[in-house]
Design a protein around this motif. Structure first.
Motif, PDB file in Angstrom:
ATOM      1  N   LEU A 350      17.373 -12.313  15.246  1.00 21.25           N
ATOM      2  CA  LEU A 350      18.724 -11.926  15.152  1.00 21.25           C
ATOM      3  C   LEU A 350      18.981 -11.674  13.488  1.00 21.25           C
ATOM      4  CD1 LEU A 350      20.954 -11.022  17.041  1.00 21.25           C
ATOM      5  CD2 LEU A 350      22.168 -13.013  16.488  1.00 21.25           C
ATOM      6  N   LEU A 351      18.600 -12.678  12.688  1.00 20.52           N
ATOM      7  CA  LEU A 351      18.799 -12.510  11.282  1.00 20.52           C
ATOM      8  C   LEU A 351      18.029 -11.290  10.518  1.00 20.52           C
ATOM      9  CD1 LEU A 351      20.274 -13.741   8.830  1.00 20.52           C
ATOM     10  CD2 LEU A 351      18.413 -15.371   8.666  1.00 20.52           C
ATOM     11  N   LEU A 352      16.754 -11.162  11.250  1.00 21.18           N
ATOM     12  CA  LEU A 352      15.828  -9.963  10.786  1.00 21.18           C
ATOM     13  C   LEU A 352      16.483  -8.788  11.031  1.00 21.18           C
ATOM     14  CD1 LEU A 352      12.367 -11.710  11.361  1.00 21.18           C
ATOM     15  CD2 LEU A 352      13.633 -11.415   8.939  1.00 21.18           C
ATOM     16  N   VAL A 353      16.945  -8.565  12.066  1.00 20.27           N
ATOM     17  CA  VAL A 353      17.647  -7.539  12.542  1.00 20.27           C
ATOM     18  C   VAL A 353      18.873  -7.054  11.650  1.00 20.27           C
ATOM     19  CG1 VAL A 353      19.050  -6.218  14.567  1.00 20.27           C
ATOM     20  CG2 VAL A 353      16.950  -7.491  15.184  1.00 20.27           C
ATOM     21  N   LEU A 354      19.516  -8.081  11.376  1.00 20.51           N
ATOM     22  CA  LEU A 354      20.816  -7.995  10.690  1.00 20.51           C
ATOM     23  C   LEU A 354      20.494  -7.383   9.239  1.00 20.51           C
ATOM     24  CD1 LEU A 354      23.961  -8.269  10.326  1.00 20.51           C
ATOM     25  CD2 LEU A 354      23.682 -10.547   9.610  1.00 20.51           C
ATOM     26  N   ILE A 355      19.459  -8.009   8.853  1.00 14.37           N
ATOM     27  CA  ILE A 355      18.999  -7.611   7.377  1.00 14.37           C
ATOM     28  C   ILE A 355      18.470  -6.368   7.361  1.00 14.37           C
ATOM     29  CG2 ILE A 355      17.290  -8.225   5.502  1.00 14.37           C
ATOM     30  CD1 ILE A 355      17.476 -11.108   6.416  1.00 14.37           C
ATOM     31  N   ALA A 356      17.649  -6.140   8.500  1.00 17.74           N
ATOM     32  CA  ALA A 356      17.069  -4.419   8.501  1.00 17.74           C
ATOM     33  C   ALA A 356      18.089  -3.315   8.722  1.00 17.74           C
ATOM     34  CB  ALA A 356      16.204  -4.299   9.616  1.00 17.74           C
ATOM     35  N   LEU A 357      18.869  -3.861   9.270  1.00 19.16           N
ATOM     36  CA  LEU A 357      20.206  -2.907   9.477  1.00 19.16           C
ATOM     37  C   LEU A 357      21.098  -2.742   8.315  1.00 19.16           C
ATOM     38  CD1 LEU A 357      21.487  -3.717  13.188  1.00 19.16           C
ATOM     39  CD2 LEU A 357      20.083  -1.828  12.451  1.00 19.16           C
ATOM     40  N   SER A 358      21.442  -3.763   7.508  1.00 17.75           N
ATOM     41  CA  SER A 358      21.970  -3.674   6.393  1.00 17.75           C
ATOM     42  C   SER A 358      21.234  -2.815   5.423  1.00 17.75           C
ATOM     43  CB  SER A 358      22.304  -4.973   5.950  1.00 17.75           C
ATOM     44  OG  SER A 358      21.216  -5.691   5.603  1.00 17.75           O
ATOM     45  N   LEU A 359      20.077  -2.669   5.256  1.00 21.56           N
ATOM     46  CA  LEU A 359      19.263  -1.903   4.396  1.00 21.56           C
ATOM     47  C   LEU A 359      19.586  -0.261   4.596  1.00 21.56           C
ATOM     48  CD1 LEU A 359      15.926  -3.406   4.394  1.00 21.56           C
ATOM     49  CD2 LEU A 359      17.716  -3.968   2.556  1.00 21.56           C
ATOM     50  N   PHE A 360      20.005   0.256   5.754  1.00 25.78           N
ATOM     51  CA  PHE A 360      20.395   1.284   5.996  1.00 25.78           C
ATOM     52  C   PHE A 360      21.640   1.674   6.443  1.00 25.78           C
ATOM     53  CE2 PHE A 360      15.887   0.111   7.261  1.00 25.78           C
ATOM     54  CZ  PHE A 360      15.312   1.122   6.344  1.00 25.78           C
ATOM     55  N   LEU A 361      22.583   0.622   7.124  1.00 24.97           N
ATOM     56  CA  LEU A 361      23.860   1.096   7.347  1.00 24.97           C
ATOM     57  C   LEU A 361      24.843   0.149   6.866  1.00 24.97           C
ATOM     58  CD1 LEU A 361      22.744   1.123  11.509  1.00 24.97           C
ATOM     59  CD2 LEU A 361      22.831   2.751  10.000  1.00 24.97           C
TER      60      LEU A 361
END
Length: 713
Positions: A350-361
């Protein structure tokens, strides 16, 4: 007027209502969370799923009988009665010395409670069983094992150990959180009576005469009742004998002068144990097992906590000198370790998903997407409650797997809404337009994924029961995620910043700069290598197709080449390395125990060798050793149920309990392999099986030979 009508039409419908109504959206979200959390308290917790074998066993003891006698007088009669019942798929029987086991295999999805009643009624109609045979017992066979095993051990008499084990059983059963406790690894009590032949001849008696006298003198009889003016008095004669002295006082003969001949005058009466080929040793001391089971509705952690507290506060302080109680296995520890590991993996994902999303959105958008994932997981708990799915290793794994699948639902909705906001569309209107543009493709995408998991619901047999949680949880999370993405997420994203927004604090400025750099790198990749690759693929279709076919052929060839191994389900290692020894037929229990000690010594040499490279202050790699002669391993076993038989003198099990997996670098598989190599080939044994798995699906291939002629077979 036309603009007003368009605006009214755009704001109509359930999606628009939820997007513009914060109270309704949050109420739906908190309702899903509440339903999941309430259901969580009622879900069963177990380390591994309980698997039905769709087998019902009819076992019957016939002390002293040979396998041939048991086959003729018991097995054949039971087979004839049950083979014609409804839903019976096959009948497998074992006739062993003193014991018969008939396993009735039922069709998948059979009502096992009804089948058990039918089989019990059919067998009870048989009136021609041998006189000396015990009553038949019936049970449905599953992979259910005790969740905790206590070992009571010490250098005391067998009777003292057994009585202490039964005392612990009674104390644990009286606890409110514990409902089923059984003592195992013990021989049954037996009163043996031996009369010398010359005394029988001198008195003109036979063993049958003495047996009949004992039978008549050792029983309780009801003598009716006496009615008085105030009450009814029941009359009962008490004559059942229980110990050695009672039997010695039985009168065999009496003279006219008042002299009597008692059983103790001519016979040797011993109050001991039956002659069974059973030897149990823990740390080279005599031992007895106390098995603790978890009933339906009981939580594994509650039972384990209650048992541990009672042992520490009541049992261990009251133990006599030289006697100890060891916790040999504890399913709650396995459950806790596996649950912690999978929860950490889930949180990390879940944390990795959050980090990945914060790079683009936008960071707020990424946070709401992550919240949607958590809501979907919590909401799936209510579906688990409805379908009676327990929390175990399989279900927790399903949650981790689902995170990577359902995250797409929220992302595509968020992207469309953010796109509308960047165009300058007002917040609520942007949310409505974004969710409406994606609702149809998103719904069909989710339904397509649901359809892909539906066939897993219909896998028959034990394998289907093991993996039943996977499709239920995946489908539940997909549907809850769809509802959350369409009816909850748009309202939360309606408050996103518009194109005129300028970062006002260091936190927002940091993410704005980071997203700008990532966006620039992504555009450079898209406009450069990716664009050229797509142009080449378009200009050279033959090369593209040839490359695709080549990759497909290469991928498929990896399977038959053995480079990518195939298995139905990977074996799960435990903390116990097990060796099952099978000696040739006719081997005595002491001889089997001697060979078991050789295997134990080889295991100790392996542990000593593997421990040399460990730090000096590290805890011992080996925490305990148990040797059992007469019984096979109770761990593993796959999906093929083992028959209930009397202790077999040629079977032994050696178990090495290792340090917890989190505290050692050496795997159980490495210990098992080194143990196998250390033992080598023993020409005087029939077979040796090494195992380190706590849960498996059995042997890949099993062959059964049958023939009417035993000699030819």
């Amino acid at each position: 007027m036309s603009h007003s009508n368009d605006n009214h039409q755009e704001r109509s419908g359930p999606l628009a209502y939820m997007a513009g109504n914060s109270v309704a959206a949050n109420l739906l979200m908190w309702g899903i969370i509440a339903a999941g959390l309430v259901s969580l308290t009622g879900l069963d917790r177990e380390a591994w799923p309980t698997t039905p074998f769709y087998h019902i066993e009819v076992s019957m003891a016939y002390p002293g009988a040979t396998p041939e006698e048991i086959e003729e007088s018991i097995v054949v009669k039971i087979e004839d009665q049950v083979s014609g019942l409804d839903d019976v798929k096959a009948v497998k029987s074992v006739a062993a010395p003193g014991m018969a086991s008939v396993r009735v295999q039922m069709d998948f999805d059979t009502d096992m409670a009804r089948a058990l009643d039918d089989i019990e009624s059919a067998v009870n109609r048989i009136q021609s069983f041998p006189v000396g045979a015990d009553r038949p017992s019936f049970k449905e066979m599953t992979n259910r094992m005790s969740m905790m095993r206590l070992i009571v051990h010490g250098d005391v008499s067998e009777r003292s150990l057994k009585e202490l084990a039964y005392q612990i059983e009674n104390e644990l059963t009286a606890l409110p959180s514990v409902s089923q406790v059984e003592v195992s690894g013990v021989r049954s009590y037996e009163i043996s009576i031996e009369v010398p032949l010359h005394r029988l001849r001198a008195l003109g008696l036979t063993l049958t005469d003495i047996a009949n006298t004992i039978r008549r003198s050792s029983l309780d009889l009801s003598a009716g009742s006496i009615n008085t003016r105030e009450s009814q008095v029941r009359v009962r004669t008490l004559g059942q004998n229980y110990d050695q002295q009672d039997f010695e006082e039985i009168v065999l003969l009496s003279g006219r002068d008042g002299t009597v001949l008692r059983l103790g005058d001519i016979a040797e009466v011993r109050d001991g144990f039956e002659e069974a080929d059973l030897i149990v040793r823990h740390q080279n001391h005599p031992a007895v097992f106390v098995e603790i089971y978890r009933a339906d509705g009981e939580q594994v952690m509650d039972v384990a906590t209650t048992v541990r507290e009672h042992l520490a506060d009541q049992v261990i302080p009251a133990l006599p000198d030289g006697v100890g109680v060891t916790m040999w296995n504890d399913e709650s520890q396995v459950y806790e370790e596996r649950a912690d590991l999978l929860l950490k993996n889930g949180i990390l994902g879940l944390l990795l998903v959050l980090i990945a999303l914060s790079l683009f959105l936008e960071i707020r958008l990424a946070l709401w997407v992550a919240v949607g994932l958590a809501v979907s997981g919590i909401g799936a708990l209510a579906i688990m409650m409805a379908f009676d799915v327990a929390i175990n290793t399989i279900s927790l794994f399903s949650f981790v797997l689902a995170i990577g699948i359902i995250v797409d639902d929220a992302i595509v909705v968020a992207e469309y809404i953010q796109y509308e906001r960047k165009r300058g569309t007002p917040g609520v209107t942007a949310a409505i337009r974004g969710v409406r543009r994606i609702k149809v493709p998103l719904t069909f995408a989710v339904l397509t994924s649901v359809v892909a998991f539906v066939p897993l619901l219909f896998i028959p047999g034990g394998v289907g029961e093991v993996w039943r949680a996977l499709p239920i949880i995946m489908i539940a999370m997909l549907l809850v995620s769809l509802v959350e993405s369409l009816f909850v997420l748009p309202n939360h994203l309606s408050h996103l910043h518009g194109p005129e927004w300028v970062p006002a604090n260091a936190f927002d400025r940091f993410f704005a700069r980071l997203q700008g750099r990532v966006d620039a790198l992504l555009n450079r990749f898209v406009q450069g290598p990716l664009d050229r690759a797509l142009q080449f693929a378009t200009d050279q279709p033959a090369v593209t197709m040839a490359g695709a076919v080549g990759m497909l052929v290469l991928s498929i060839s990896l399977l038959p080449a053995g480079i990518v191994p195939t298995t139905l389900a990977a074996d799960v290692e435990g903390d116990i390395a097990t060796v099952v020894l099978e000696m040739p037929d006719g081997a005595t229990a002491p001889r089997t125990y001697e060979v078991a000690q050789e295997l134990e010594a080889a295991g100790h040499r392996v542990i000593e060798r593997l421990s040399r490279g460990r730090p000096g202050d590290a805890p011992p790699l080996l925490t305990g050793v148990t040797v059992t002669v007469g019984q096979g391993s109770r761990l593993g076993g796959g999906l093929n149920p083992e028959p209930t038989l009397n202790p077999q003198a040629n079977i032994a099990t050696i178990e090495f309990k290792l340090l917890g997996a989190q505290q050692r670098e050496i795997s159980t598989g490495e210990v098992v392999q080194a143990w196998r190599e250390e033992v080598g080939v023993l020409p005087y044994v029939r077979g040796i099986t090494f195992s380190g798995e706590v849960f498996d699906l059995g042997n890949p291939v099993e062959a059964v030979l049958s023939h009417p002629d035993p000699e030819r077979l």
